[in-house]
Design an enzyme around this catalytic site. Structure first.
Site, PDB file in Angstrom:
ATOM      1  N   LYS A   9    -103.580  44.823  -3.861  1.00  0.00           N
ATOM      2  CA  LYS A   9    -104.182  43.502  -3.654  1.00  0.00           C
ATOM      3  C   LYS A   9    -105.648  43.549  -4.073  1.00  0.00           C
ATOM      4  O   LYS A   9    -106.194  44.596  -4.398  1.00  0.00           O
ATOM      5  CB  LYS A   9    -104.096  43.077  -2.182  1.00  0.00           C
ATOM      6  CG  LYS A   9    -102.706  43.096  -1.561  1.00  0.00           C
ATOM      7  CD  LYS A   9    -101.778  42.038  -2.121  1.00  0.00           C
ATOM      8  CE  LYS A   9    -100.402  42.114  -1.471  1.00  0.00           C
ATOM      9  NZ  LYS A   9     -99.428  41.223  -2.125  1.00  0.00           N
ATOM     10  N   SER A  18     -97.048  39.331  -6.927  1.00  0.00           N
ATOM     11  CA  SER A  18     -98.120  38.874  -6.040  1.00  0.00           C
ATOM     12  C   SER A  18     -99.511  38.952  -6.660  1.00  0.00           C
ATOM     13  O   SER A  18    -100.441  38.328  -6.153  1.00  0.00           O
ATOM     14  CB  SER A  18     -98.110  39.685  -4.742  1.00  0.00           C
ATOM     15  OG  SER A  18     -98.468  41.030  -4.980  1.00  0.00           O
TER      16      SER A  18
END
Length: 293
Positions: free
Chosen positions: A142, A72
């Site tokens: 993230k 990701s």
């Protein structure tokens, strides 16, 4: 009898006293048992204990290693990379900033249903003291896009905007990805509340980030209290070693204008316009009075 003025050598003389004292000291040293040096094998457990305590303190307060479990964050981070996370600055009240890559605890079952790797005994111990990433901790990584007070939005394929200003993300968004995605969750406009952050993965088409959790209790936001720290360096493997700086696009002034400031900015032209009208009216009145007289 000794000649007058001469000194008879003996115990009363200074030299004799020194020699006697030296002899006594040598005798004491010979009689004292020599301190036996502790063997290396006896000291080893102590050294290991100290090392473990230091490692645990470092993991708890300074730096901890984390493993990247997915794609990701490509190409910034690859699956299997080990990153070092700064855990010290949050202790001094520092909060996440836009552009930083952060590790945070699962805020609202984002990882529910994901497979969990069962660590062996050695991995459990090493993970507990911070010498290797913990396989049991449910953490995510993230990039921070929005902080408290920010309005973050995506329209079409992008660009991603923060407080109405477009971000140039080519330097870190996965090659071939668009900044925004045209799907359920990929189109949004949100305002980040106090104590929360909005996060997104660099691999925009392969990241279940804030966009896709807007129905949870935090509306997709991550509470600042759940942030472990900022990832500062890729430490393993050596071929991937790199720092993780904040991209230049976040250096622009992205701060949201306060409502009071906007109101003041709008009021100034109105006040000037009204003042100008009053001056014009007064001038016309004076001119008219003079002409009539």
């Amino acid at each position: 009898m000794s000649p007058e003025g001469s000194v008879d050598p003996g115990s009363d003389s200074p030299d004799g006293a020194d020699k006697a004292q030296t002899s006594a000291d040598d005798g004491d040293q010979n009689q004292r048992p020599k301190k036996k040096q502790r063997s290396f094998w006896k000291e080893l457990p102590i050294l290991i204990g100290i090392a473990l305590v230091l490692a645990l303190l470092i993991k708890t307060f300074l730096v901890q290693a984390f493993s990247i479990p997915s794609e990701s964050m490509q190409n910034t981070l690859q699956k299997g990379d080990r990153v070092l996370v700064d855990k010290l600055t949050p202790w001094f009240g520092s909060e996440p900033e836009r552009g930083e890559v952060v590790v945070f605890h699962d805020p609202a079952k984002w990882l529910e249903g994901e497979p969990v790797i069962e660590p062996n005994a050695l991995q459990r111990v090493l993970g507990w003291i911070g010498l290797m990433p913990s396989a049991e901790e449910k953490d995510l990584i993230k990039r921070v896009v929005g902080v408290a007070g920010d309005t973050v939005e995506c329209d079409g394929t992008g660009p991603l905007k923060v407080n109405g200003k477009a971000l140039e993300e080519e330097s870190y968004v996965y090659a071939g990805n668009t900044p925004c995605t045209v799907d359920d969750g990929g189109q949004f406009k949100v305002k980040v509340p106090k104590g929360k952050i909005w996060v997104m993965g660099d691999h925009r088409q392969n990241s279940l980030d804030s966009r896709y959790h807007q129905n949870d209790k935090n509306k997709g936001m991550v509470p600042v209290s759940q942030v472990v720290g900022r990832a500062i360096v890729v430490a393993w493997p050596p071929t991937h070693w790199s720092t993780l700086p904040v991209p230049d696009t976040f250096d622009q002034n992205l701060t949201a204008a306060a409502p009071g400031a906007l109101g003041l900015a709008g009021a100034v032209p109105l006040v000037l316009w009204r003042r100008r009208r009053l001056i014009t009216a007064d001038t016309t009145r004076v001119s008219g009075t003079g002409t009539a007289g």
